[in-house]
Motif scaffolding. Structure first.
Motif, PDB file in Angstrom:
ATOM      1  N   TYR A  71     -15.144   8.071 -13.593  1.00 24.64           N
ATOM      2  CA  TYR A  71     -15.042   9.532 -13.629  1.00 24.64           C
ATOM      3  C   TYR A  71     -15.586  10.215 -12.371  1.00 24.64           C
ATOM      4  CZ  TYR A  71     -19.991  10.562 -14.674  1.00 24.64           C
ATOM      5  OH  TYR A  71     -21.354  10.703 -14.608  1.00 24.64           O
ATOM      6  N   LEU A  72     -16.476   9.571 -11.624  1.00 24.03           N
ATOM      7  CA  LEU A  72     -17.005  10.167 -10.394  1.00 24.03           C
ATOM      8  C   LEU A  72     -16.380   9.574  -9.135  1.00 24.03           C
ATOM      9  CD1 LEU A  72     -20.843  10.561 -11.087  1.00 24.03           C
ATOM     10  CD2 LEU A  72     -19.072  12.328 -11.093  1.00 24.03           C
ATOM     11  N   ALA A  73     -15.336   8.783  -9.304  1.00 23.45           N
ATOM     12  CA  ALA A  73     -14.763   8.053  -8.174  1.00 23.45           C
ATOM     13  C   ALA A  73     -14.383   8.965  -7.016  1.00 23.45           C
ATOM     14  CB  ALA A  73     -13.541   7.257  -8.642  1.00 23.45           C
ATOM     15  N   ILE A  74     -13.791  10.103  -7.317  1.00 18.64           N
ATOM     16  CA  ILE A  74     -13.354  11.029  -6.276  1.00 18.64           C
ATOM     17  C   ILE A  74     -14.171  12.312  -6.294  1.00 18.64           C
ATOM     18  CG2 ILE A  74     -11.394  12.372  -5.406  1.00 18.64           C
ATOM     19  CD1 ILE A  74      -9.585  10.184  -6.634  1.00 18.64           C
ATOM     20  N   ALA A  75     -14.426  12.843  -7.470  1.00 17.53           N
ATOM     21  CA  ALA A  75     -15.170  14.103  -7.571  1.00 17.53           C
ATOM     22  C   ALA A  75     -16.556  13.982  -6.955  1.00 17.53           C
ATOM     23  CB  ALA A  75     -15.285  14.520  -9.037  1.00 17.53           C
ATOM     24  N   GLY A  76     -17.203  12.830  -7.124  1.00 16.44           N
ATOM     25  CA  GLY A  76     -18.527  12.630  -6.545  1.00 16.44           C
ATOM     26  C   GLY A  76     -18.500  12.720  -5.033  1.00 16.44           C
ATOM     27  N   GLU A  77     -17.479  12.137  -4.420  1.00 15.32           N
ATOM     28  CA  GLU A  77     -17.366  12.174  -2.955  1.00 15.32           C
ATOM     29  C   GLU A  77     -16.909  13.539  -2.461  1.00 15.32           C
ATOM     30  OE1 GLU A  77     -15.794   9.009  -0.755  1.00 15.32           O
ATOM     31  OE2 GLU A  77     -16.253   7.468  -2.237  1.00 15.32           O
ATOM     32  N   ARG A  78     -16.138  14.244  -3.258  1.00 18.25           N
ATOM     33  CA  ARG A  78     -15.758  15.609  -2.872  1.00 18.25           C
ATOM     34  C   ARG A  78     -16.982  16.516  -2.858  1.00 18.25           C
ATOM     35  NH1 ARG A  78     -10.529  17.899  -5.959  1.00 18.25           N
ATOM     36  NH2 ARG A  78     -11.101  19.677  -4.635  1.00 18.25           N
ATOM     37  N   GLU A  79     -17.842  16.357  -3.845  1.00 18.46           N
ATOM     38  CA  GLU A  79     -19.034  17.205  -3.902  1.00 18.46           C
ATOM     39  C   GLU A  79     -19.999  16.896  -2.769  1.00 18.46           C
ATOM     40  OE1 GLU A  79     -21.033  18.741  -7.711  1.00 18.46           O
ATOM     41  OE2 GLU A  79     -22.268  17.030  -7.123  1.00 18.46           O
ATOM     42  N   SER A  80     -20.135  15.625  -2.435  1.00 19.45           N
ATOM     43  CA  SER A  80     -21.056  15.236  -1.355  1.00 19.45           C
ATOM     44  C   SER A  80     -20.468  15.465   0.034  1.00 19.45           C
ATOM     45  CB  SER A  80     -21.432  13.762  -1.503  1.00 19.45           C
ATOM     46  OG  SER A  80     -20.311  12.926  -1.265  1.00 19.45           O
ATOM     47  N   GLY A  81     -19.153  15.601   0.117  1.00 18.57           N
ATOM     48  CA  GLY A  81     -18.500  15.798   1.398  1.00 18.57           C
ATOM     49  C   GLY A  81     -18.045  14.524   2.077  1.00 18.57           C
ATOM     50  N   LYS A  84     -14.259  13.651   3.142  1.00 15.33           N
ATOM     51  CA  LYS A  84     -13.654  14.065   4.408  1.00 15.33           C
ATOM     52  C   LYS A  84     -13.680  12.929   5.422  1.00 15.33           C
ATOM     53  CE  LYS A  84     -14.969  18.904   3.754  1.00 15.33           C
ATOM     54  NZ  LYS A  84     -15.746  20.049   4.317  1.00 15.33           N
ATOM     55  N   TYR A  85     -14.775  12.172   5.419  1.00 14.75           N
ATOM     56  CA  TYR A  85     -14.855  11.036   6.336  1.00 14.75           C
ATOM     57  C   TYR A  85     -13.798   9.992   5.980  1.00 14.75           C
ATOM     58  CZ  TYR A  85     -16.448   6.605   8.248  1.00 14.75           C
ATOM     59  OH  TYR A  85     -16.491   5.388   8.878  1.00 14.75           O
ATOM     60  N   MET A  86     -13.632   9.723   4.694  1.00 16.88           N
ATOM     61  CA  MET A  86     -12.655   8.726   4.279  1.00 16.88           C
ATOM     62  C   MET A  86     -11.239   9.152   4.662  1.00 16.88           C
ATOM     63  SD  MET A  86     -12.082   7.095   0.494  1.00 16.88           S
ATOM     64  CE  MET A  86     -13.670   6.270   0.589  1.00 16.88           C
ATOM     65  N   LEU A  87     -10.961  10.438   4.580  1.00 16.71           N
ATOM     66  CA  LEU A  87      -9.627  10.930   4.917  1.00 16.71           C
ATOM     67  C   LEU A  87      -9.407  11.037   6.424  1.00 16.71           C
ATOM     68  CD1 LEU A  87      -9.240  13.714   2.211  1.00 16.71           C
ATOM     69  CD2 LEU A  87      -8.016  11.542   2.317  1.00 16.71           C
ATOM     70  N   SER A  88     -10.485  10.999   7.201  1.00 19.25           N
ATOM     71  CA  SER A  88     -10.352  11.118   8.654  1.00 19.25           C
ATOM     72  C   SER A  88     -10.120   9.786   9.336  1.00 19.25           C
ATOM     73  CB  SER A  88     -11.610  11.776   9.234  1.00 19.25           C
ATOM     74  OG  SER A  88     -12.737  10.890   9.117  1.00 19.25           O
ATOM     75  N   ILE A  89     -10.128   8.667   8.593  1.00 20.10           N
ATOM     76  CA  ILE A  89     -10.086   7.328   9.218  1.00 20.10           C
ATOM     77  C   ILE A  89      -8.772   6.974   9.917  1.00 20.10           C
ATOM     78  CG2 ILE A  89     -10.262   4.880   8.676  1.00 20.10           C
ATOM     79  CD1 ILE A  89     -12.612   5.536   6.909  1.00 20.10           C
ATOM     80  N   PRO A  90      -7.580   7.261   9.496  1.00 17.56           N
ATOM     81  CA  PRO A  90      -7.214   8.139   8.380  1.00 17.56           C
ATOM     82  C   PRO A  90      -6.694   7.359   7.172  1.00 17.56           C
ATOM     83  CG  PRO A  90      -5.379   7.938   9.885  1.00 17.56           C
ATOM     84  CD  PRO A  90      -6.457   7.015  10.403  1.00 17.56           C
ATOM     85  N   ARG A  93      -4.223  10.946   1.022  1.00 12.60           N
ATOM     86  CA  ARG A  93      -4.911  11.255  -0.236  1.00 12.60           C
ATOM     87  C   ARG A  93      -4.414  10.348  -1.361  1.00 12.60           C
ATOM     88  NH1 ARG A  93      -6.220  17.748  -0.409  1.00 12.60           N
ATOM     89  NH2 ARG A  93      -6.709  17.965   1.816  1.00 12.60           N
ATOM     90  N   ARG A  94      -3.146   9.996  -1.299  1.00 12.69           N
ATOM     91  CA  ARG A  94      -2.629   9.070  -2.308  1.00 12.69           C
ATOM     92  C   ARG A  94      -3.309   7.709  -2.181  1.00 12.69           C
ATOM     93  NH1 ARG A  94       3.637   7.545  -2.132  1.00 12.69           N
ATOM     94  NH2 ARG A  94       2.885   6.612  -0.198  1.00 12.69           N
ATOM     95  N   ASP A  95      -3.550   7.244  -0.946  1.00  5.75           N
ATOM     96  CA  ASP A  95      -4.252   5.980  -0.745  1.00  5.75           C
ATOM     97  C   ASP A  95      -5.640   6.011  -1.375  1.00  5.75           C
ATOM     98  OD1 ASP A  95      -2.198   4.766   0.642  1.00  5.75           O
ATOM     99  OD2 ASP A  95      -2.932   5.378   2.612  1.00  5.75           O
ATOM    100  N   VAL A  96      -6.307   7.149  -1.235  1.00  3.85           N
ATOM    101  CA  VAL A  96      -7.655   7.278  -1.800  1.00  3.85           C
ATOM    102  C   VAL A  96      -7.614   7.165  -3.316  1.00  3.85           C
ATOM    103  CG1 VAL A  96      -9.595   8.860  -2.144  1.00  3.85           C
ATOM    104  CG2 VAL A  96      -8.550   8.625   0.121  1.00  3.85           C
ATOM    105  N   GLU A 268      -3.580  16.042  -3.726  1.00  2.45           N
ATOM    106  CA  GLU A 268      -2.849  16.291  -2.482  1.00  2.45           C
ATOM    107  C   GLU A 268      -2.762  17.779  -2.166  1.00  2.45           C
ATOM    108  OE1 GLU A 268       0.868  14.272  -3.104  1.00  2.45           O
ATOM    109  OE2 GLU A 268       0.176  12.472  -2.054  1.00  2.45           O
ATOM    110  N   ARG A 269      -2.925  18.620  -3.173  1.00  2.78           N
ATOM    111  CA  ARG A 269      -2.842  20.071  -2.969  1.00  2.78           C
ATOM    112  C   ARG A 269      -4.194  20.751  -2.992  1.00  2.78           C
ATOM    113  NH1 ARG A 269       1.408  17.882  -4.741  1.00  2.78           N
ATOM    114  NH2 ARG A 269       3.502  18.727  -4.464  1.00  2.78           N
ATOM    115  N   ALA A 270      -5.252  19.969  -3.118  1.00  5.44           N
ATOM    116  CA  ALA A 270      -6.598  20.549  -3.217  1.00  5.44           C
ATOM    117  C   ALA A 270      -7.113  20.951  -1.844  1.00  5.44           C
ATOM    118  CB  ALA A 270      -7.548  19.543  -3.851  1.00  5.44           C
ATOM    119  N   ASP A 271      -7.861  22.035  -1.826  1.00  9.02           N
ATOM    120  CA  ASP A 271      -8.532  22.497  -0.597  1.00  9.02           C
ATOM    121  C   ASP A 271      -9.898  21.828  -0.528  1.00  9.02           C
ATOM    122  OD1 ASP A 271      -9.580  23.760   1.576  1.00  9.02           O
ATOM    123  OD2 ASP A 271      -9.656  25.751   0.669  1.00  9.02           O
ATOM    124  N   LEU A 272     -10.079  20.951   0.428  1.00 15.28           N
ATOM    125  CA  LEU A 272     -11.335  20.209   0.552  1.00 15.28           C
ATOM    126  C   LEU A 272     -12.316  20.891   1.505  1.00 15.28           C
ATOM    127  CD1 LEU A 272      -9.928  16.572   0.775  1.00 15.28           C
ATOM    128  CD2 LEU A 272     -10.567  17.894  -1.246  1.00 15.28           C
TER     129      LEU A 272
END
Length: 273
Positions: A71-81, A84-90, A93-96, A268-272
Motif C-alpha cells: 500500500y505504500l509502494a508509490i504513495a510513500g515515495e511520492r510523499e517523501s519526494g 522524482k529521483y526514480m523518474l529522472s533516471i529515467p 511512470r508505467r515502469d514504476v 500518469e496524470r498526477a502532478d508530482l
C-alpha cells in the motif's frame, strides 16, 4: 531503466520492512497450525481437510500480507519526494507502477510458497497420503487471489499522493470487501438496497454474484469448488452458471488487472510537483 530495474531497486527496500516479514511469518505459522490441528482432531486424518483449512482460513492473513506489503509502494515515495529521483533516471511512470507490482508480488508469492511448502512437508509426515494435484491447484488459486489484493493496494498507492490517503483507502477496501463480506454484511446491504429500497426483486443467486464481483475474497471462496471435492463445496449443486468456479476465476482476473490499469492511468496524470 525498465520495469525490471525498478523492481530490483524496490526489492532492496521492501526486504528491510519489518512489518512485511512479521505478517509473512504469521502466514507460515498459520500453515503449521492448520496441518497440526487437522491431523490431531480426527481419528482418520485426511490431507484435503487440512489443505482446505490452510486455503480458506489463511486467506484473511494473505489479504493483510498483500495490503501491508504494497500500500505504500508509490504513495510513500511520492510523499517523501524520492519518486522524482526514480523518474529522472529515467523511468516511465508505467515502469514504476509495474516494477513495484512485480516486487511486491514476488514477496507475497514467496510467503505463499513457503507456507504451502511447509504444508506439503507436514502433510507427508503426518497424513497417510497427500494429493499433489489438489495441492498445486490450491496453491495456484491462492496466488491468484492474493495478487488481486496486491494489485488493489498498488492501484490505491499509485492514485494517492500521501501515506495517510493510501492507508485510508487500503483500510476502507479491506474493511468493506473483506471484513463486512465475510460477516455477510455486504450481502445484507445489497438485499436491502437493491430489493427493499429499489424493488428490483433480485434472487439470492443474483445477489451472491454481485457480492462476488464486489469482493475478491467471496469470488475466491466460490472458486474453491474447482480445487476441492464436493464435500467441502461452497456452491450448491443447482447453482446457476454465473456462480460456477470458472466465472469466479474470471472475476479474480478482473480484480488483478483493472486496479493496476486504473492506478497506472491515474499516476500518469498526477502532478508530482
Amino acid at each position: 531503466m525498465s520495469t525490471l530495474d525498478v523492481a530490483k531497486k524496490d526489492f532492496l527496500d521492501v526486504r528491510r520492512a519489518k512489518i512485511v516479514w512479521f505478517v509473512s511469518s504469521l502466514y507460515v505459522l498459520i500453515a503449521v497450525l492448520m496441518f497440526y490441528f487437522g491431523q490431531n482432531n480426527a481419528d482418520d486424518p485426511e490431507f484435503y481437510y487440512a489443505l482446505t483449512m490452510l486455503t480458506g482460513n489463511g486467506a484473511m492473513i494473505l489479504t493483510l500480507v498483500a495490503l501491508v506489503t504494497a500500500y505504500l509502494a508509490i504513495a510513500g515515495e511520492r510523499e517523501s519526494g524520492s519518486i522524482k529521483y526514480m523518474l529522472s533516471i529515467p523511468n516511465s511512470r508505467r515502469d514504476v507502477v509495474l516494477g513495484k507490482f512485480l516486487t511486491r508480488s514476488t514477496v507475497v508469492i514467496g510467503s505463499i510458497l513457503v507456507g504451502f511448502g511447509i504444508g506439503a512437508i507436514l502433510g507427508t509426515l503426518w497424513y497417510p497420503s497427500i494429493d499433489v494435484e489438489m495441492l498445486l491447484g490450491a496453491l495456484a488459486l491462492t496466488i491468484l487471489f492474493t495478487l488481486t489484493y496486491v494489485s488493489v493496494a498498488i492501484g490505491i498507492s499509485a492514485a494517492t499522493a500521501s501515506r495517510s490517503r493510501a492507508m485510508g483507502g487500503t483500510i476502507g477496501f479491506f474493511f468493506v470487501t473483506t471484513v463486512l463480506a465475510l460477516f455477510r454484511m455486504v450481502s445484507f446491504a445489497l438485499n436491502w438496497i437493491l430489493n427493499d429500497l429499489f424493488g428490483l426483486d433480485l434472487s439470492q443467486n443474483a445477489l451472491s454474484f454481485i457480492e462476488a464481483a464486489m469482493s475478491p475474497i467471496m469470488a475466491f471462496f466460490g472458486a474453491m469448488d474447482l480445487v476441492f471435492p464436493s464435500q467441502v463445496s461452497q456452491t450448491a449443486p443447482d447453482s446457476p452458471w454465473y456462480l460456477e468456479g470458472e466465472v469466479m476465476i474470471v472475476i479474480l482476473l478482473a480484480w488483478l488487472v483493472v486496479p493496476l490499469v486504473l492506478g497506472i492511468w491515474r499516476f500518469e496524470r498526477a502532478d508530482l510537483g
